[in-house]
Design a protein around this motif. Structure first.
Motif, PDB file in Angstrom:
ATOM      1  N   PHE A  27       4.523  -3.411   0.034  1.00  0.00           N
ATOM      2  CA  PHE A  27       4.348  -3.487  -1.285  1.00  0.00           C
ATOM      3  C   PHE A  27       4.024  -2.274  -1.900  1.00  0.00           C
ATOM      4  O   PHE A  27       3.099  -1.476  -1.177  1.00  0.00           O
ATOM      5  N   SER A  28       4.552  -1.697  -2.965  1.00  0.00           N
ATOM      6  CA  SER A  28       4.382  -0.220  -3.287  1.00  0.00           C
ATOM      7  C   SER A  28       3.950  -0.296  -4.951  1.00  0.00           C
ATOM      8  O   SER A  28       4.604  -1.296  -5.608  1.00  0.00           O
ATOM      9  N   ARG A  29       3.071   0.597  -5.346  1.00  0.00           N
ATOM     10  CA  ARG A  29       2.983   0.448  -6.919  1.00  0.00           C
ATOM     11  C   ARG A  29       2.456   1.649  -7.157  1.00  0.00           C
ATOM     12  O   ARG A  29       1.518   2.272  -6.454  1.00  0.00           O
ATOM     13  N   VAL A  30       2.543   2.123  -8.487  1.00  0.00           N
ATOM     14  CA  VAL A  30       1.916   3.371  -9.030  1.00  0.00           C
ATOM     15  C   VAL A  30       1.226   3.187 -10.060  1.00  0.00           C
ATOM     16  O   VAL A  30       1.557   2.292 -11.153  1.00  0.00           O
ATOM     17  N   THR A  31      -0.084   3.541 -10.210  1.00  0.00           N
ATOM     18  CA  THR A  31      -1.114   3.211 -11.466  1.00  0.00           C
ATOM     19  C   THR A  31      -1.551   4.677 -12.106  1.00  0.00           C
ATOM     20  O   THR A  31      -1.978   5.688 -11.231  1.00  0.00           O
ATOM     21  N   LYS A  32      -1.722   4.525 -13.416  1.00  0.00           N
ATOM     22  CA  LYS A  32      -2.370   5.701 -13.951  1.00  0.00           C
ATOM     23  C   LYS A  32      -3.653   5.499 -13.591  1.00  0.00           C
ATOM     24  O   LYS A  32      -4.435   4.595 -14.190  1.00  0.00           O
ATOM     25  N   GLU A  33      -4.552   6.592 -13.276  1.00  0.00           N
ATOM     26  CA  GLU A  33      -6.100   6.561 -12.930  1.00  0.00           C
ATOM     27  C   GLU A  33      -6.939   6.734 -14.060  1.00  0.00           C
ATOM     28  O   GLU A  33      -7.843   6.339 -14.822  1.00  0.00           O
ATOM     29  N   ALA A  46      -0.959   6.154  -5.885  1.00  0.00           N
ATOM     30  CA  ALA A  46       0.203   5.581  -5.201  1.00  0.00           C
ATOM     31  C   ALA A  46      -0.563   4.613  -4.228  1.00  0.00           C
ATOM     32  O   ALA A  46      -1.113   4.904  -3.560  1.00  0.00           O
ATOM     33  N   ILE A  47       0.003   3.273  -4.220  1.00  0.00           N
ATOM     34  CA  ILE A  47      -0.526   2.263  -3.421  1.00  0.00           C
ATOM     35  C   ILE A  47       0.493   1.813  -2.751  1.00  0.00           C
ATOM     36  O   ILE A  47       1.501   1.404  -3.187  1.00  0.00           O
ATOM     37  N   PHE A  48       0.113   1.591  -1.433  1.00  0.00           N
ATOM     38  CA  PHE A  48       1.275   1.284  -0.266  1.00  0.00           C
ATOM     39  C   PHE A  48       0.854   0.321   0.609  1.00  0.00           C
ATOM     40  O   PHE A  48      -0.379   0.419   1.186  1.00  0.00           O
ATOM     41  N   SER A  49       1.006  -1.039   0.867  1.00  0.00           N
ATOM     42  CA  SER A  49       0.589  -2.163   1.662  1.00  0.00           C
ATOM     43  C   SER A  49       1.486  -2.528   2.605  1.00  0.00           C
ATOM     44  O   SER A  49       2.759  -2.796   2.233  1.00  0.00           O
ATOM     45  N   ILE A  50       1.274  -2.687   3.904  1.00  0.00           N
ATOM     46  CA  ILE A  50       2.042  -3.539   4.807  1.00  0.00           C
ATOM     47  C   ILE A  50       1.480  -4.747   5.354  1.00  0.00           C
ATOM     48  O   ILE A  50       0.111  -4.869   5.548  1.00  0.00           O
ATOM     49  N   TRP A  51       2.369  -5.948   5.451  1.00  0.00           N
ATOM     50  CA  TRP A  51       2.074  -7.020   5.731  1.00  0.00           C
ATOM     51  C   TRP A  51       2.097  -7.155   7.209  1.00  0.00           C
ATOM     52  O   TRP A  51       3.203  -7.108   7.856  1.00  0.00           O
ATOM     53  N   ASP A  52       1.057  -7.438   7.965  1.00  0.00           N
ATOM     54  CA  ASP A  52       1.049  -7.581   9.472  1.00  0.00           C
ATOM     55  C   ASP A  52       1.228  -9.103  10.000  1.00  0.00           C
ATOM     56  O   ASP A  52       1.048  -9.186  11.004  1.00  0.00           O
ATOM     57  N   GLY A  53       1.325  -9.913   8.982  1.00  0.00           N
ATOM     58  CA  GLY A  53       1.452 -11.268   9.337  1.00  0.00           C
ATOM     59  C   GLY A  53       0.458 -12.252   9.019  1.00  0.00           C
ATOM     60  O   GLY A  53       0.585 -13.426   8.994  1.00  0.00           O
ATOM     61  N   GLN A  54      -0.666 -11.526   8.905  1.00  0.00           N
ATOM     62  CA  GLN A  54      -1.923 -12.135   8.417  1.00  0.00           C
ATOM     63  C   GLN A  54      -2.668 -11.962   6.948  1.00  0.00           C
ATOM     64  O   GLN A  54      -3.215 -12.514   6.235  1.00  0.00           O
ATOM     65  N   LYS A  55      -2.391 -10.463   7.004  1.00  0.00           N
ATOM     66  CA  LYS A  55      -3.140  -9.676   5.886  1.00  0.00           C
ATOM     67  C   LYS A  55      -2.318  -8.497   5.434  1.00  0.00           C
ATOM     68  O   LYS A  55      -1.355  -8.077   6.253  1.00  0.00           O
ATOM     69  N   SER A  60      -3.831   4.124   0.133  1.00  0.00           N
ATOM     70  CA  SER A  60      -3.613   4.599  -1.257  1.00  0.00           C
ATOM     71  C   SER A  60      -3.738   6.241  -1.372  1.00  0.00           C
ATOM     72  O   SER A  60      -4.359   6.725  -0.437  1.00  0.00           O
ATOM     73  N   ASN A  61      -3.300   6.854  -2.368  1.00  0.00           N
ATOM     74  CA  ASN A  61      -3.324   8.255  -2.372  1.00  0.00           C
ATOM     75  C   ASN A  61      -3.458   8.510  -3.975  1.00  0.00           C
ATOM     76  O   ASN A  61      -2.453   8.379  -4.631  1.00  0.00           O
ATOM     77  N   THR A  62      -4.174   9.778  -3.934  1.00  0.00           N
ATOM     78  CA  THR A  62      -4.117  10.393  -5.463  1.00  0.00           C
ATOM     79  C   THR A  62      -4.067  11.691  -5.319  1.00  0.00           C
ATOM     80  O   THR A  62      -3.906  12.524  -6.527  1.00  0.00           O
ATOM     81  N   LYS A  63      -4.202  12.535  -4.158  1.00  0.00           N
ATOM     82  CA  LYS A  63      -4.394  13.902  -4.106  1.00  0.00           C
ATOM     83  C   LYS A  63      -2.872  14.476  -4.530  1.00  0.00           C
ATOM     84  O   LYS A  63      -1.811  14.123  -3.863  1.00  0.00           O
ATOM     85  N   GLY A  64      -2.839  15.380  -5.397  1.00  0.00           N
ATOM     86  CA  GLY A  64      -1.805  16.036  -6.118  1.00  0.00           C
ATOM     87  C   GLY A  64      -0.814  15.473  -6.807  1.00  0.00           C
ATOM     88  O   GLY A  64       0.261  15.785  -7.104  1.00  0.00           O
ATOM     89  N   LEU A  65      -1.019  14.260  -7.231  1.00  0.00           N
ATOM     90  CA  LEU A  65       0.071  13.162  -7.593  1.00  0.00           C
ATOM     91  C   LEU A  65      -0.494  13.421  -9.166  1.00  0.00           C
ATOM     92  O   LEU A  65      -1.092  12.393  -9.888  1.00  0.00           O
ATOM     93  N   THR A  66      -0.020  14.372  -9.779  1.00  0.00           N
ATOM     94  CA  THR A  66      -0.391  14.660 -11.288  1.00  0.00           C
ATOM     95  C   THR A  66       0.721  13.895 -12.171  1.00  0.00           C
ATOM     96  O   THR A  66       0.762  13.824 -13.307  1.00  0.00           O
ATOM     97  N   LEU A  75       5.316   7.398  -2.256  1.00  0.00           N
ATOM     98  CA  LEU A  75       5.909   5.989  -1.733  1.00  0.00           C
ATOM     99  C   LEU A  75       7.240   5.834  -1.011  1.00  0.00           C
ATOM    100  O   LEU A  75       7.325   5.228  -0.190  1.00  0.00           O
ATOM    101  N   GLU A  76       8.284   6.854  -1.414  1.00  0.00           N
ATOM    102  CA  GLU A  76       9.476   6.671  -0.908  1.00  0.00           C
ATOM    103  C   GLU A  76       9.459   7.179   0.761  1.00  0.00           C
ATOM    104  O   GLU A  76       9.889   6.761   1.320  1.00  0.00           O
ATOM    105  N   ALA A  77       8.621   8.181   0.828  1.00  0.00           N
ATOM    106  CA  ALA A  77       8.185   8.748   2.048  1.00  0.00           C
ATOM    107  C   ALA A  77       7.716   7.809   2.825  1.00  0.00           C
ATOM    108  O   ALA A  77       8.058   7.724   4.121  1.00  0.00           O
ATOM    109  N   LYS A  78       6.634   7.002   2.460  1.00  0.00           N
ATOM    110  CA  LYS A  78       6.005   6.104   3.228  1.00  0.00           C
ATOM    111  C   LYS A  78       6.869   4.731   3.486  1.00  0.00           C
ATOM    112  O   LYS A  78       6.929   4.170   4.597  1.00  0.00           O
ATOM    113  N   VAL A  79       7.998   4.533   2.761  1.00  0.00           N
ATOM    114  CA  VAL A  79       8.763   3.411   2.913  1.00  0.00           C
ATOM    115  C   VAL A  79       9.842   4.007   4.135  1.00  0.00           C
ATOM    116  O   VAL A  79      10.314   3.324   5.009  1.00  0.00           O
ATOM    117  N   LYS A  80      10.380   5.105   3.847  1.00  0.00           N
ATOM    118  CA  LYS A  80      11.069   5.840   4.887  1.00  0.00           C
ATOM    119  C   LYS A  80      10.548   5.617   6.493  1.00  0.00           C
ATOM    120  O   LYS A  80      10.979   5.272   7.426  1.00  0.00           O
TER     121      LYS A  80
END
Length: 408
Positions: A27-33, A46-55, A60-66, A75-80
């Motif tokens: 799951f990925s999403r961008v929010t304005k902080e 930028a929020i990135f979550s991976i489902w491991d089968g149970q949870k 997340s990252n905010t550094k330099g994301l202006t 997020l695209e780099a994380k998905v790749k």
């Protein structure tokens, strides 16, 4: 009347991710902080979550994301990365050192097909170089850098330091290859590194010790070195040297031979050594080699046949320095080592007409292996002449018969 302030419980905000993303695996999403007052720009998360089968495992990252575009790129780099590495590596990244200690060393220890103590030393050197680098991120450039580092790293042998050869570096590279391949097999690496052009081809050694030179070495066993304050010779090594020369056993194999492994025919003064090694450097744990009459005579003279079944047959204490000194005193070439006796044994047996299959068995190699021919058969001129003598004799007979049939 006392005043007690009202205490409100601290709230931990939890992101609720819809179940429809579980099938996708992430799951990925961008929010304005918030607003950065100085530049009057927004800060994005930028929020990135991976489902491991149970949870869900969220980072997340905010550094330099202006800007939102920068957050989307992250997020695209994380998905790749997830697509290339898989969720197991993403969720449980392991360093080279951590993976080696937790998984690879126990695997080698339980495998029981190698002398893992020696291999552990190589692994410690590998961990010293890579340190905390993730094992999934080791690249071919890293392997080449490791090779350069190992070649520049001298090693101690005897009393001095020696420059490491390509053959020595190849042993470390082979162990590194085994480590990376094992990590790949258990799912901790996705990419494969070919070592084809990294491990240097070894030129077969040409060093050899002739029979006359070997006899000079045996004579040197009875010389007392001037620097020896105990006034003792090296005669205790005579049996070990003859054992290596006549059986082709390695020094570590000779070290394991006990009286109970020696089976002899006293009437014919010959026999066999039924070697059993629990932890051998190769896949052969048992080996049977013949005991020549010469070795039988030496064993008898040394009182081997009167020893208990669990007593050692060959003395290998401090063999390296002592044998090196004996070779020097006998005037043997500097590149001759105790292991050269193994090559001399194979060469002499081949010259004597012994079949290659039994030579391979004595050396501990498979029937179809080309290692003995490439590294151990070091025919000298007199060997070539002797092996060709049957053909030479046949030619002489043919010439004689031809001359007898041809009229003058």
């Amino acid at each position: 009347m006392a005043f007690y302030p009202k205490i409100y419980p601290k709230r931990n905000w939890v992101m609720i991710i819809p179940d429809k993303y579980k099938s996708q695996g992430y799951f990925s999403r961008v929010t304005k902080e918030r607003t950065i007052r100085k530049n009057k720009e927004y800060q994005y998360r930028a929020i990135f979550s991976i489902w491991d089968g149970q949870k869900w495992n969220t980072q997340s990252n905010t550094k330099g994301l202006t800007t939102k575009d920068l957050a989307d790129e992250w997020l695209e780099a994380k998905v790749k990365e997830l697509t290339e590495k898989g969720k197991d590596i993403m969720l449980n990244p392991e360093t080279v050192k951590g993976f080696t200690e937790a998984h690879y060393k126990p695997f080698l220890r339980d495998h029981k097909k190698i002398q893992y103590e020696q291999e552990f030393q190589k692994l410690d050197v590998i961990c010293e170089f890579f340190e905390d680098k993730l094992i999934d991120e080791v690249t071919k450039l890293d392997v080449l850098a490791f090779k350069t580092w190992v070649l520049k790293r001298p090693y101690k042998r005897g009393k001095g330091e020696k420059k490491r050869s390509d053959a020595s570096a190849n042993r470390y590279l082979s162990r590194l290859r085994g480590l990376l391949n094992f990590a790949e097999e258990v799912g901790k690496r996705r990419s494969h590194i070919s070592f084809k052009n990294i491990i240097a081809k070894e030129d077969p050694k040409q060093s050899y010790i002739s029979f006359d030179e070997f006899m000079r070495v045996l004579d040197a066993c009875y010389e007392v070195p001037k620097c020896n304050r105990w006034k003792r010779d090296r005669s205790h090594l005579r049996l070990t040297l003859i054992g290596g020369y006549t059986t082709g056993l390695r020094i570590d194999e000779l070290r394991h031979v006990v009286r109970g492994m020696v089976k002899t025919d006293h009437s014919r003064r010959i026999g066999v050594i039924k070697l059993v090694m629990k932890d051998s450097r190769n896949k052969i744990h048992t080996k049977t080699v013949d005991v020549s009459t010469w070795l039988y005579d030496e064993m008898e003279a040394a009182g081997v046949f009167e020893r208990a079944d669990d007593e050692k047959v060959f003395d290998t204490t401090n063999y390296y320095n002592l044998v090196k000194d004996l070779f020097r005193r006998a005037g043997v070439s500097d590149d001759v080592t105790f292991h050269t006796l193994r090559a001399a044994n194979a060469t002499e047996r081949d010259t004597a007409g012994q079949d290659r299959e039994s030579i391979h068995a004595g050396l501990g190699w498979a029937k179809d292996s080309n290692v003995p021919e490439k590294h151990y058969l070091r025919h000298q001129d007199h060997h070539v002449i002797e092996k060709g003598s049957p053909y030479n004799e046949r030619l002489q007979r043919l010439r004689q018969h031809h001359s007898e049939r041809t009229p003058e």
